[in-house]
Design an enzyme around this catalytic site. Structure first.
Site, PDB file in Angstrom:
ATOM      1  N   ALA A  66       6.182  -1.492 -21.827  1.00  0.00           N
ATOM      2  CA  ALA A  66       4.859  -0.917 -22.063  1.00  0.00           C
ATOM      3  C   ALA A  66       4.902   0.513 -21.547  1.00  0.00           C
ATOM      4  CB  ALA A  66       3.812  -1.725 -21.321  1.00  0.00           C
ATOM      5  N   GLY A 111       7.698  -5.057 -21.343  1.00  0.00           N
ATOM      6  CA  GLY A 111       6.947  -5.408 -22.553  1.00  0.00           C
ATOM      7  C   GLY A 111       7.814  -5.384 -23.807  1.00  0.00           C
ATOM      8  N   GLU A 114       9.432  -8.660 -23.866  1.00  0.00           N
ATOM      9  CA  GLU A 114       8.377  -9.638 -24.186  1.00  0.00           C
ATOM     10  C   GLU A 114       8.063  -9.637 -25.688  1.00  0.00           C
ATOM     11  OE1 GLU A 114       6.044  -8.021 -20.699  1.00  0.00           O
ATOM     12  OE2 GLU A 114       5.519 -10.133 -20.573  1.00  0.00           O
ATOM     13  N   GLU A 134       9.409  -5.325 -14.107  1.00  0.00           N
ATOM     14  CA  GLU A 134       8.039  -5.056 -13.637  1.00  0.00           C
ATOM     15  C   GLU A 134       7.899  -5.108 -12.117  1.00  0.00           C
ATOM     16  OE1 GLU A 134       8.711  -6.842 -16.384  1.00  0.00           O
ATOM     17  OE2 GLU A 134       7.193  -6.521 -17.918  1.00  0.00           O
TER      18      GLU A 134
HETATM   19  C1  HXC Z   1       6.774   5.366 -20.488  1.00  0.00           C
HETATM   20  C2  HXC Z   1       9.018   5.735 -20.653  1.00  0.00           C
HETATM   21  C3  HXC Z   1       9.293   4.364 -20.445  1.00  0.00           C
HETATM   22  C4  HXC Z   1       8.172   3.501 -20.270  1.00  0.00           C
HETATM   23  C5  HXC Z   1      11.161   5.391 -20.662  1.00  0.00           C
HETATM   24  N1  HXC Z   1      10.209   6.326 -20.786  1.00  0.00           N
HETATM   25  N2  HXC Z   1      10.632   4.196 -20.452  1.00  0.00           N
HETATM   26  N3  HXC Z   1       7.767   6.230 -20.663  1.00  0.00           N
HETATM   27  N4  HXC Z   1       6.940   4.041 -20.296  1.00  0.00           N
HETATM   28  N5  HXC Z   1       8.322   2.182 -20.114  1.00  0.00           N
HETATM   29  C6  HXC Z   1      10.370   7.764 -21.016  1.00  0.00           C
HETATM   30  C7  HXC Z   1      10.813   8.497 -19.772  1.00  0.00           C
HETATM   31  O1  HXC Z   1       9.710   8.790 -18.932  1.00  0.00           O
HETATM   32  C8  HXC Z   1      11.438   9.733 -20.366  1.00  0.00           C
HETATM   33  O2  HXC Z   1      10.402  10.623 -20.745  1.00  0.00           O
HETATM   34  C9  HXC Z   1      12.082   9.238 -21.630  1.00  0.00           C
HETATM   35  O3  HXC Z   1      11.424   8.002 -21.947  1.00  0.00           O
HETATM   36  C10 HXC Z   1      13.578   8.954 -21.484  1.00  0.00           C
HETATM   37  O4  HXC Z   1      13.752   8.088 -20.382  1.00  0.00           O
HETATM   38  P1  HXC Z   1      14.742   8.400 -19.167  1.00  0.00           P
HETATM   39  O5  HXC Z   1      14.257   7.645 -17.988  1.00  0.00           O
HETATM   40  O6  HXC Z   1      14.937   9.873 -18.989  1.00  0.00           O
HETATM   41  O7  HXC Z   1      16.109   7.761 -19.717  1.00  0.00           O
HETATM   42  P2  HXC Z   1      17.300   7.157 -18.861  1.00  0.00           P
HETATM   43  O8  HXC Z   1      17.586   8.004 -17.665  1.00  0.00           O
HETATM   44  O9  HXC Z   1      18.397   6.927 -19.834  1.00  0.00           O
HETATM   45  O10 HXC Z   1      16.776   5.740 -18.324  1.00  0.00           O
HETATM   46  C11 HXC Z   1      16.505   4.704 -19.223  1.00  0.00           C
HETATM   47  C12 HXC Z   1      15.681   3.592 -18.508  1.00  0.00           C
HETATM   48  C13 HXC Z   1      14.439   4.215 -17.841  1.00  0.00           C
HETATM   49  C14 HXC Z   1      16.577   2.877 -17.488  1.00  0.00           C
HETATM   50  C15 HXC Z   1      15.290   2.556 -19.595  1.00  0.00           C
HETATM   51  O11 HXC Z   1      13.769   5.017 -18.808  1.00  0.00           O
HETATM   52  C16 HXC Z   1      13.463   3.210 -17.300  1.00  0.00           C
HETATM   53  O12 HXC Z   1      13.727   2.585 -16.253  1.00  0.00           O
HETATM   54  N6  HXC Z   1      12.317   3.064 -17.955  1.00  0.00           N
HETATM   55  C17 HXC Z   1      11.226   2.210 -17.521  1.00  0.00           C
HETATM   56  C18 HXC Z   1      11.533   0.767 -17.793  1.00  0.00           C
HETATM   57  C19 HXC Z   1      10.428  -0.172 -17.273  1.00  0.00           C
HETATM   58  O13 HXC Z   1      10.122  -0.171 -16.073  1.00  0.00           O
HETATM   59  N7  HXC Z   1       9.829  -0.941 -18.166  1.00  0.00           N
HETATM   60  C20 HXC Z   1       8.756  -1.877 -17.846  1.00  0.00           C
HETATM   61  C21 HXC Z   1       7.451  -1.191 -17.959  1.00  0.00           C
HETATM   62  S1  HXC Z   1       6.102  -2.193 -17.389  1.00  0.00           S
HETATM   63  P3  HXC Z   1      10.354  12.154 -20.229  1.00  0.00           P
HETATM   64  O14 HXC Z   1       9.068  12.690 -20.764  1.00  0.00           O
HETATM   65  O15 HXC Z   1      10.448  12.109 -18.744  1.00  0.00           O
HETATM   66  O16 HXC Z   1      11.575  12.761 -20.862  1.00  0.00           O
HETATM   67  C22 HXC Z   1       5.803  -3.217 -18.662  1.00  0.00           C
HETATM   68  C23 HXC Z   1       4.639  -4.177 -18.474  1.00  0.00           C
HETATM   69  C24 HXC Z   1       4.390  -5.024 -19.679  1.00  0.00           C
HETATM   70  O17 HXC Z   1       6.442  -3.231 -19.656  1.00  0.00           O
HETATM   71  C25 HXC Z   1       3.125  -5.826 -19.551  1.00  0.00           C
HETATM   72  C26 HXC Z   1       1.876  -5.069 -19.784  1.00  0.00           C
HETATM   73  C27 HXC Z   1       0.637  -5.926 -19.726  1.00  0.00           C
END
Ligand code: HXC
Length: 256
Positions: A66, A111, A114, A134
């Site tokens: 998400a 997400g 999911e 998460e």
């Molecule tokens: C918003 C995201 C994102 C996310 C990546 N980006 N994942 N933005 N939400 N979930 C964005 C980054 O901010 C960045 O934007 C760009 O995408 C590239 O990502 P990087 O981090 O620079 O890439 P990298 O170094 O290769 O790392 C990849 C990664 C990392 C390991 C996947 O991006 C990461 O850990 N992302 C978050 C994963 C996560 O925690 N997902 C769960 C979310 S909570 P900019 O603008 O900085 O270039 C969830 C809850 C669901 O899903 C339920 C809801 C009810």
């Protein structure tokens, strides 16, 4: 018509691609609304579409979760409302009457995983990484992942993934039963389409009934055996049953 997804009809398969590669296809609200709209409208209603493949644009990600930036200031009530709404969207995919495959072509996190879990099948490319990170954000999965992962891989493995927040690769996900098949990145679409094409030779009504009944068995509020009896009986009244049995008797291929 859409800002964050594209839909291409390739023969009888609809390829739904999430197109926010700059953000690793993170599901902001608009993207999930568009996915929901597609499944409620054209993908459902267009009779030429017999199955769906969902994938993410770019080389790196299926969906990295998400969109974290959208909910950083949410209250408890707003968080609960997001999960409740997301459940509705994921359930429409889970209950969709035509087969859906998640083609996991990179990160499928939070997400994003999911969403893949809500699909009927999952095929991963060798570079795929899957996880529910998460807990790293002080959250838990909120789009049905706690339930669907446990029902797919069992409580022990689900808790390991959820409590560690660690990612697993495609081979491990295959060993766990989380993905159906693993393939080269360049063969991902063809592998999914090959799986679907075998299903297109079969009765669409029977396939829809099978999805409904298997899901009913995993729904605590339903009796899956009762649903099976009902759907099995209803199959006898369908034109597909007539065609399937006529074809068998005439020693020809059925034409559904
Ligand atoms: C918003 C995201 C994102 C996310 C990546 N980006 N994942 N933005 N939400 N979930 C964005 C980054 O901010 C960045 O934007 C760009 O995408 C590239 O990502 P990087 O981090 O620079 O890439 P990298 O170094 O290769 O790392 C990849 C990664 C990392 C390991 C996947 O991006 C990461 O850990 N992302 C978050 C994963 C996560 O925690 N997902 C769960 C979310 S909570 P900019 O603008 O900085 O270039 C969830 C809850 C669901 O899903 C339920 C809801 C009810």
């Amino acid at each position: 018509m859409y800002n964050n997804i594209t839909i291409q009809l390739l023969d009888q398969t609809a390829l739904l691609e999430i197109t926010r590669p700059k953000f690793l296809n993170a599901l902001n609200r608009e993207t999930l609304e568009e996915i929901d709209h597609a499944f409620s409208q054209e993908l459902l209603q267009n009779k030429d579409i017999r199955g769906v493949i969902i994938t993410g644009a770019g080389e790196k990600a299926f969906v990295a979760g998400a969109d974290i930036k959208e909910f950083v200031n949410y209250s408890a009530e707003e968080g609960a409302a997001l999960a409740k709404w997301g459940h509705g969207v994921m359930n429409r995919i889970y209950e969709f009457p035509k087969p859906i495959i998640a083609a996991i072509n990179g990160y499928a996190l939070g997400g994003g995983l999911e969403l893949a879990l809500a699909c009927h099948m999952r095929v991963a490319s060798q570079n795929a990484k899957m996880g529910l990170p998460e807990v790293t954000l002080g959250l838990i999965p909120g789009y049905g992942g706690t339930q669907r992962l446990a029902s797919l891989v069992g409580r022990g493995k689900a808790l390991e993934m959820i409590m560690s927040g660690e990612m697993i690769d495609a081979v491990e996900a295959h060993q766990w039963g989380l993905v159906n098949h693993v393939t080269n990145q360049e063969d991902l679409y063809n592998t999914c389409n090959h799986l679907l094409k075998k299903m297109y030779e079969k009765s669409p009504k029977a396939i829809a009934a099978a999805i409904k009944v298997v899901n009913a068995g995993l729904d605590k509020s339903k009796d899956g055996y009762e649903e099976e009896v009902k759907a099995f009986g209803e199959s006898f009244g369908t034109p597909d049953f007539r065609e399937g049995t006529d074809a068998f008797i005439a020693k020809r291929k059925p034409n559904f």
